[in-house]
Design a protein around this motif. Structure first.
Motif, PDB file in Angstrom:
ATOM      1  N   HIS A 265       9.430   1.153  -8.210  1.00 30.53           N
ATOM      2  CA  HIS A 265       9.119   0.013  -9.080  1.00 30.53           C
ATOM      3  C   HIS A 265       9.886  -1.237  -8.649  1.00 30.53           C
ATOM      4  O   HIS A 265       9.366  -2.359  -8.755  1.00 30.53           O
ATOM      5  CB  HIS A 265       9.439   0.366 -10.533  1.00 30.53           C
ATOM      6  N   LEU A 266      11.104  -1.062  -8.152  1.00 26.98           N
ATOM      7  CA  LEU A 266      11.872  -2.215  -7.679  1.00 26.98           C
ATOM      8  C   LEU A 266      11.211  -2.833  -6.446  1.00 26.98           C
ATOM      9  O   LEU A 266      11.074  -4.061  -6.355  1.00 26.98           O
ATOM     10  CB  LEU A 266      13.304  -1.788  -7.353  1.00 26.98           C
ATOM     11  N   LEU A 267      10.785  -1.992  -5.514  1.00 26.21           N
ATOM     12  CA  LEU A 267      10.078  -2.498  -4.341  1.00 26.21           C
ATOM     13  C   LEU A 267       8.783  -3.188  -4.746  1.00 26.21           C
ATOM     14  O   LEU A 267       8.421  -4.230  -4.187  1.00 26.21           O
ATOM     15  CB  LEU A 267       9.783  -1.353  -3.369  1.00 26.21           C
ATOM     16  N   SER A 268       8.085  -2.606  -5.700  1.00 28.72           N
ATOM     17  CA  SER A 268       6.848  -3.221  -6.180  1.00 28.72           C
ATOM     18  C   SER A 268       7.123  -4.603  -6.759  1.00 28.72           C
ATOM     19  O   SER A 268       6.365  -5.558  -6.520  1.00 28.72           O
ATOM     20  CB  SER A 268       6.202  -2.318  -7.243  1.00 28.72           C
ATOM     21  N   ALA A 269       8.215  -4.737  -7.502  1.00 28.21           N
ATOM     22  CA  ALA A 269       8.578  -6.043  -8.062  1.00 28.21           C
ATOM     23  C   ALA A 269       8.841  -7.052  -6.953  1.00 28.21           C
ATOM     24  O   ALA A 269       8.369  -8.198  -7.003  1.00 28.21           O
ATOM     25  CB  ALA A 269       9.805  -5.905  -8.957  1.00 28.21           C
TER      26      ALA A 269
ATOM     27  N   GLU B 142       0.827  -1.207   0.000  1.00 25.09           N
ATOM     28  CA  GLU B 142       0.000   0.000   0.000  1.00 25.09           C
ATOM     29  C   GLU B 142       0.864   1.262   0.000  1.00 25.09           C
ATOM     30  O   GLU B 142       0.577   2.227  -0.715  1.00 25.09           O
ATOM     31  CB  GLU B 142      -0.920  -0.011   1.230  1.00 25.09           C
ATOM     32  N   LEU B 143       1.944   1.261   0.770  1.00 27.16           N
ATOM     33  CA  LEU B 143       2.839   2.414   0.792  1.00 27.16           C
ATOM     34  C   LEU B 143       3.533   2.604  -0.562  1.00 27.16           C
ATOM     35  O   LEU B 143       3.703   3.738  -1.031  1.00 27.16           O
ATOM     36  CB  LEU B 143       3.882   2.247   1.897  1.00 27.16           C
ATOM     37  N   VAL B 144       3.935   1.504  -1.189  1.00 24.92           N
ATOM     38  CA  VAL B 144       4.569   1.605  -2.507  1.00 24.92           C
ATOM     39  C   VAL B 144       3.592   2.175  -3.519  1.00 24.92           C
ATOM     40  O   VAL B 144       3.955   3.023  -4.341  1.00 24.92           O
ATOM     41  CB  VAL B 144       5.090   0.224  -2.957  1.00 24.92           C
ATOM     42  N   ALA B 145       2.340   1.717  -3.462  1.00 22.86           N
ATOM     43  CA  ALA B 145       1.334   2.237  -4.389  1.00 22.86           C
ATOM     44  C   ALA B 145       1.138   3.738  -4.185  1.00 22.86           C
ATOM     45  O   ALA B 145       1.039   4.502  -5.161  1.00 22.86           O
ATOM     46  CB  ALA B 145       0.012   1.491  -4.196  1.00 22.86           C
ATOM     47  N   GLN B 146       1.113   4.190  -2.938  1.00 19.78           N
ATOM     48  CA  GLN B 146       0.997   5.626  -2.660  1.00 19.78           C
ATOM     49  C   GLN B 146       2.194   6.381  -3.216  1.00 19.78           C
ATOM     50  O   GLN B 146       2.051   7.443  -3.831  1.00 19.78           O
ATOM     51  CB  GLN B 146       0.900   5.865  -1.147  1.00 19.78           C
ATOM     52  N   GLY B 147       3.387   5.828  -2.997  1.00 19.23           N
ATOM     53  CA  GLY B 147       4.589   6.491  -3.465  1.00 19.23           C
ATOM     54  C   GLY B 147       4.644   6.595  -4.976  1.00 19.23           C
ATOM     55  O   GLY B 147       5.056   7.623  -5.526  1.00 19.23           O
ATOM     56  N   LEU B 148       4.212   5.536  -5.671  1.00 16.29           N
ATOM     57  CA  LEU B 148       4.251   5.563  -7.139  1.00 16.29           C
ATOM     58  C   LEU B 148       3.198   6.505  -7.715  1.00 16.29           C
ATOM     59  O   LEU B 148       3.369   7.010  -8.828  1.00 16.29           O
ATOM     60  CB  LEU B 148       4.074   4.152  -7.689  1.00 16.29           C
ATOM     61  N   ARG B 149       2.139   6.739  -6.973  1.00 16.37           N
ATOM     62  CA  ARG B 149       1.182   7.761  -7.428  1.00 16.37           C
ATOM     63  C   ARG B 149       1.806   9.149  -7.368  1.00 16.37           C
ATOM     64  O   ARG B 149       1.520  10.013  -8.202  1.00 16.37           O
ATOM     65  CB  ARG B 149      -0.092   7.702  -6.583  1.00 16.37           C
ATOM     66  N   LEU B 150       2.681   9.362  -6.388  1.00 14.62           N
ATOM     67  CA  LEU B 150       3.375  10.649  -6.268  1.00 14.62           C
ATOM     68  C   LEU B 150       4.548  10.746  -7.230  1.00 14.62           C
ATOM     69  O   LEU B 150       4.857  11.832  -7.734  1.00 14.62           O
ATOM     70  CB  LEU B 150       3.877  10.833  -4.829  1.00 14.62           C
ATOM     71  N   ALA B 151       5.225   9.625  -7.470  1.00 14.05           N
ATOM     72  CA  ALA B 151       6.434   9.613  -8.311  1.00 14.05           C
ATOM     73  C   ALA B 151       6.391   8.385  -9.215  1.00 14.05           C
ATOM     74  O   ALA B 151       7.056   7.378  -8.944  1.00 14.05           O
ATOM     75  CB  ALA B 151       7.687   9.610  -7.438  1.00 14.05           C
ATOM     76  N   PRO B 152       5.608   8.436 -10.289  1.00 20.81           N
ATOM     77  CA  PRO B 152       5.403   7.242 -11.127  1.00 20.81           C
ATOM     78  C   PRO B 152       6.655   6.761 -11.855  1.00 20.81           C
ATOM     79  O   PRO B 152       6.674   5.625 -12.326  1.00 20.81           O
ATOM     80  CB  PRO B 152       4.322   7.694 -12.114  1.00 20.81           C
TER      81      PRO B 152
END
Length: 268
Positions: free
Chosen positions: A60-64, A44-54
């Motif tokens: 993206h590495l953390l998401s992977a 959830e935190l990664v998704a929030q961060g990628l919305r701010l900095a796509p």
């Protein structure tokens, strides 16, 4: 909990009252959660961060990594590729794609990722170790239905006595030939291939350390815990829900291993 991690959390808590967290803060917190096994919160935190900095490679590495923790291979591959779109020589993304290819038993795809990572980062120990592991392997994935067929005595599941609480039980030969699976369907061959791959990687790692091949092992994932037993000919993998007691899992795996060897007429 380490002192630095504790101070980081205290600082995040203080600053959260004065300003909304930026992407870097979210990714740093997500990585801490990931290391603690709190994968859903981290995602959830990664998704929030990628919305701010796509276009953030760290995000993206953390998401992977988190997709891999959830065993979502396709999305993990896409996220590693997103990192490479931003940095074509990112060593961790290249290593991640190499590991996915290795798990899929595709050495032709695995090796170039490792070669590229080591071309630009020759001292990258994980990539070098993996490259050495696969250098002598001749592992070509056979299409489903065309893999080697077990020719030994038939297995009677009632004599094996698998535990009622187990999720998946698979018995394979060390070359990947499926001997028995509780699933009993087309997915059984893929499961056997995955179990064999885990065994080979773990054995190669142990052998590099002078410890011989894998004989017992435990793999804890987000949704399940898998116990391994093996010898030079056979591999047994038994999965339970993630929160299983380790002692119980070891005991049930040993019982199933003994019963399997007896049924096959094989010495331990």
């Amino acid at each position: 909990m380490g002192l630095l991690r504790l101070l980081s959390r205290i600082w995040d808590a203080i600053t959260s009252f004065t300003r909304p967290p930026n992407a870097a803060t979210l990714f740093r917190r997500a990585d801490l959660y990931r290391q603690e096994g709190r994968f859903e919160e981290a995602a959830e935190l990664v998704a929030q961060g990628l919305r701010l900095a796509p276009n953030n490679g760290v995000g993206h590495l953390l998401s992977a990594y988190l997709h891999l923790a959830f065993r979502q291979i396709g999305p993990a591959r896409s996220e590693f590729q997103s990192v490479l779109d931003l940095d074509p020589y990112h060593p961790r993304a290249l290593l991640g794609l190499a590991k996915i290819a290795l798990e899929e038993r595709d050495l032709a795809a695995c090796r170039p990722f490792l070669d590229k990572a080591l071309q630009y980062y020759p001292d990258f120990p994980e990539a070098k170790a993996l490259q050495e592991m696969v250098a002598s392997w001749t592992m070509t994935a056979a299409p489903a239905g065309q893999r080697p067929v077990y020719a030994g005595p038939p297995i009677q599941v009632e004599k094996l006595k698998p535990p009622a609480g187990g999720r998946e039980f698979v018995l394979t030969q060390t070359d990947g030939t499926l001997v028995f699976s509780q699933q009993g369907d087309k997915d059984a061959e893929d499961l056997a291939a995955h179990v064999t791959q885990v065994y080979r990687i773990a054995s190669a790692t142990l052998q590099r350390a002078g410890l011989g091949s894998l004989r017992r092992g435990i793999v804890q994932a987000f949704t399940e815990t898998t116990f391994f037993r093996s010898n030079d000919r056979l591999i047994l993998a038994l999965s339970f829900p993630q929160d299983v007691k380790v002692g119980f899992g070891l005991l049930e795996t040993d019982k199933l291993w003994t019963n399997s060897l007896r049924e096959l007429g094989v010495r331990a």
